[in-house]
Design a protein around this motif. Sequence first.
Motif, PDB file in Angstrom:
ATOM      1  N   ALA A 177       0.833  -1.216   0.000  1.00 32.91           N
ATOM      2  CA  ALA A 177       0.000   0.000   0.000  1.00 32.91           C
ATOM      3  C   ALA A 177       0.862   1.258   0.000  1.00 32.91           C
ATOM      4  N   SER A 178       1.986   1.221   0.710  1.00 31.81           N
ATOM      5  CA  SER A 178       2.880   2.365   0.745  1.00 31.81           C
ATOM      6  C   SER A 178       3.463   2.645  -0.631  1.00 31.81           C
ATOM      7  N   THR A 179       3.822   1.599  -1.358  1.00 34.46           N
ATOM      8  CA  THR A 179       4.350   1.761  -2.713  1.00 34.46           C
ATOM      9  C   THR A 179       3.304   2.384  -3.628  1.00 34.46           C
ATOM     10  N   VAL A 180       2.060   1.894  -3.512  1.00 38.31           N
ATOM     11  CA  VAL A 180       0.967   2.412  -4.333  1.00 38.31           C
ATOM     12  C   VAL A 180       0.717   3.884  -4.030  1.00 38.31           C
ATOM     13  N   TYR A 181       0.585   4.199  -2.750  1.00 39.68           N
ATOM     14  CA  TYR A 181       0.265   5.574  -2.357  1.00 39.68           C
ATOM     15  C   TYR A 181       1.401   6.531  -2.708  1.00 39.68           C
ATOM     16  N   SER A 182       2.637   6.042  -2.576  1.00 37.37           N
ATOM     17  CA  SER A 182       3.793   6.879  -2.923  1.00 37.37           C
ATOM     18  C   SER A 182       3.758   7.282  -4.387  1.00 37.37           C
ATOM     19  N   SER A 183       3.381   6.340  -5.254  1.00 35.07           N
ATOM     20  CA  SER A 183       3.355   6.654  -6.692  1.00 35.07           C
ATOM     21  C   SER A 183       2.332   7.739  -6.988  1.00 35.07           C
ATOM     22  N   ILE A 186       3.708  11.170  -5.394  1.00 33.47           N
ATOM     23  CA  ILE A 186       4.871  11.677  -6.113  1.00 33.47           C
ATOM     24  C   ILE A 186       4.479  12.220  -7.480  1.00 33.47           C
ATOM     25  N   PHE A 187       3.554  11.543  -8.156  1.00 32.52           N
ATOM     26  CA  PHE A 187       3.137  12.075  -9.460  1.00 32.52           C
ATOM     27  C   PHE A 187       2.480  13.437  -9.303  1.00 32.52           C
ATOM     28  N   ASN A 188       1.660  13.610  -8.255  1.00 27.16           N
ATOM     29  CA  ASN A 188       1.024  14.912  -8.044  1.00 27.16           C
ATOM     30  C   ASN A 188       2.050  16.010  -7.765  1.00 27.16           C
ATOM     31  N   GLY A 189       3.238  15.610  -7.242  1.00 20.25           N
ATOM     32  CA  GLY A 189       4.291  16.588  -7.002  1.00 20.25           C
ATOM     33  C   GLY A 189       5.172  16.826  -8.210  1.00 20.25           C
ATOM     34  N   VAL A 190       5.497  15.753  -8.929  1.00 17.61           N
ATOM     35  CA  VAL A 190       6.429  15.844 -10.054  1.00 17.61           C
ATOM     36  C   VAL A 190       5.707  16.135 -11.367  1.00 17.61           C
ATOM     37  N   GLY A 191       4.460  15.654 -11.475  1.00 15.75           N
ATOM     38  CA  GLY A 191       3.709  15.787 -12.724  1.00 15.75           C
ATOM     39  C   GLY A 191       3.671  17.187 -13.301  1.00 15.75           C
ATOM     40  N   PRO A 268       0.144   4.981 -20.269  1.00 19.79           N
ATOM     41  CA  PRO A 268       0.476   3.940 -19.283  1.00 19.79           C
ATOM     42  C   PRO A 268       0.124   4.350 -17.854  1.00 19.79           C
ATOM     43  N   CYS A 269       0.223   5.654 -17.541  1.00 20.81           N
ATOM     44  CA  CYS A 269      -0.120   6.102 -16.186  1.00 20.81           C
ATOM     45  C   CYS A 269      -1.611   5.923 -15.899  1.00 20.81           C
ATOM     46  N   THR A 270      -2.448   6.045 -16.919  1.00 18.97           N
ATOM     47  CA  THR A 270      -3.879   5.828 -16.734  1.00 18.97           C
ATOM     48  C   THR A 270      -4.140   4.389 -16.288  1.00 18.97           C
ATOM     49  N   LEU A 271      -3.481   3.447 -16.952  1.00 16.34           N
ATOM     50  CA  LEU A 271      -3.622   2.041 -16.564  1.00 16.34           C
ATOM     51  C   LEU A 271      -3.043   1.801 -15.177  1.00 16.34           C
ATOM     52  N   LEU A 272      -1.921   2.449 -14.889  1.00 16.10           N
ATOM     53  CA  LEU A 272      -1.278   2.287 -13.587  1.00 16.10           C
ATOM     54  C   LEU A 272      -2.171   2.822 -12.468  1.00 16.10           C
ATOM     55  N   PHE A 273      -2.756   3.983 -12.668  1.00 14.32           N
ATOM     56  CA  PHE A 273      -3.633   4.571 -11.659  1.00 14.32           C
ATOM     57  C   PHE A 273      -4.891   3.723 -11.462  1.00 14.32           C
ATOM     58  N   PHE A 274      -5.397   3.127 -12.543  1.00 14.34           N
ATOM     59  CA  PHE A 274      -6.562   2.251 -12.421  1.00 14.34           C
ATOM     60  C   PHE A 274      -6.251   1.048 -11.542  1.00 14.34           C
ATOM     61  N   SER A 275      -5.116   0.391 -11.788  1.00 20.36           N
ATOM     62  CA  SER A 275      -4.753  -0.782 -10.995  1.00 20.36           C
ATOM     63  C   SER A 275      -4.489  -0.396  -9.542  1.00 20.36           C
ATOM     64  N   CYS A 276      -3.902   0.788  -9.317  1.00 21.08           N
ATOM     65  CA  CYS A 276      -3.707   1.270  -7.947  1.00 21.08           C
ATOM     66  C   CYS A 276      -5.054   1.520  -7.272  1.00 21.08           C
ATOM     67  N   GLY A 309       6.633   5.729   4.357  1.00 19.56           N
ATOM     68  CA  GLY A 309       7.111   5.257   3.067  1.00 19.56           C
ATOM     69  C   GLY A 309       7.071   6.352   2.021  1.00 19.56           C
ATOM     70  N   VAL A 310       6.013   7.164   2.053  1.00 20.96           N
ATOM     71  CA  VAL A 310       5.894   8.283   1.119  1.00 20.96           C
ATOM     72  C   VAL A 310       6.978   9.327   1.389  1.00 20.96           C
ATOM     73  N   VAL A 311       7.261   9.586   2.673  1.00 21.68           N
ATOM     74  CA  VAL A 311       8.312  10.542   3.033  1.00 21.68           C
ATOM     75  C   VAL A 311       9.651  10.103   2.445  1.00 21.68           C
ATOM     76  N   VAL A 312       9.995   8.848   2.650  1.00 22.51           N
ATOM     77  CA  VAL A 312      11.268   8.327   2.139  1.00 22.51           C
ATOM     78  C   VAL A 312      11.297   8.421   0.620  1.00 22.51           C
ATOM     79  N   SER A 313      10.195   8.030  -0.014  1.00 24.20           N
ATOM     80  CA  SER A 313      10.133   8.071  -1.480  1.00 24.20           C
ATOM     81  C   SER A 313      10.244   9.500  -2.001  1.00 24.20           C
TER      82      SER A 313
END
Length: 326
Positions: A177-183, A186-191, A268-276, A309-313
Amino acid sequence: PQIVQWAIGFYMFGYAIGQLVLGFLSDAIGRRPIVLPCGFLYVLASLGAAWAPNVGILIACRALQGLFIAGPAVALRAVPADSATGHERAKMLTTMTTSWALGPVLGPFIGSYFEHYLGWRSNFYFLAGFSLVNSVFAWLMLKETLQAKVPFTLQVISKNIKIIGMHRPFILMVLVASTVYSSLVIFNGVGPFLIQTDLHYSVITYGRVALLLGSAYFVGNLLVRFLIKRVPAMQFARIAAIATVVFASILLGIHLIWPMSLYSIVLPCTLLFFSCGVLFPSIMSQVSGFFPHMAGAVSAMYGSLICLGVVVSSIFVSTLPMGTVI
């Protein structure tokens, strides 16, 4: 970009610490005494961010925002475990996560228009006003759901942390869950920097991209919401975890072969966000049933570990060069 990632990191750090303390406290004094004061304090922290005269004050206010919003988040996550069991609890949790999914759907989209027409500070004024309305509504409508109180002592807290921390399925699901939430975070910050700075699109374009990606996440949540009685949450989680790895690999592979473009990011991010969107509520539904007699403690550990986990990421991502495949 680095400043934005540090702001996100401090926000998530406050969010993690707040959940850890307030989750255990909610098992001792109830959900309502946590939700209400923290909601109103979040309003003040948002106004502080809007009025921040420099980056240091802004980051400090972001940390306070994370600390105070942790109260409603951790306490309300425990309400389904207080009130229901089995499929009914899973249904309540997926309804809750579906509602939360509106944040990444509407937040960046609305925020892009606020920033474009009114400046970035207007986003914090909006958050303050929206939170004030929600806090008043909770004060009028929220009922206490805690049935049996747990003593708020160091001995009890240490014992519960040990019990939960030694539960391997819980730790494994938290890591996923931490990996999913981090992605997502991070996208909202880097996007914005990838789309606006490197690809030279407008902030409105970024808002529309964020709306598309958030909608994909929202649809994933809805899928779990409507099929939870037919498909076990664990089976949902396994399938979604495999799909997430596959879509993430596709995203990386595309950028190793072709130059970065708007479409190579969005598709690809659309598919990734759907699976998350499928994976996150499935995990949350499963985790909430492990220790229903201490739902606040479980919510505290779950939320805090994910946020750390999000902080570290976020800190790691802030060190990477922008505009590259990495």
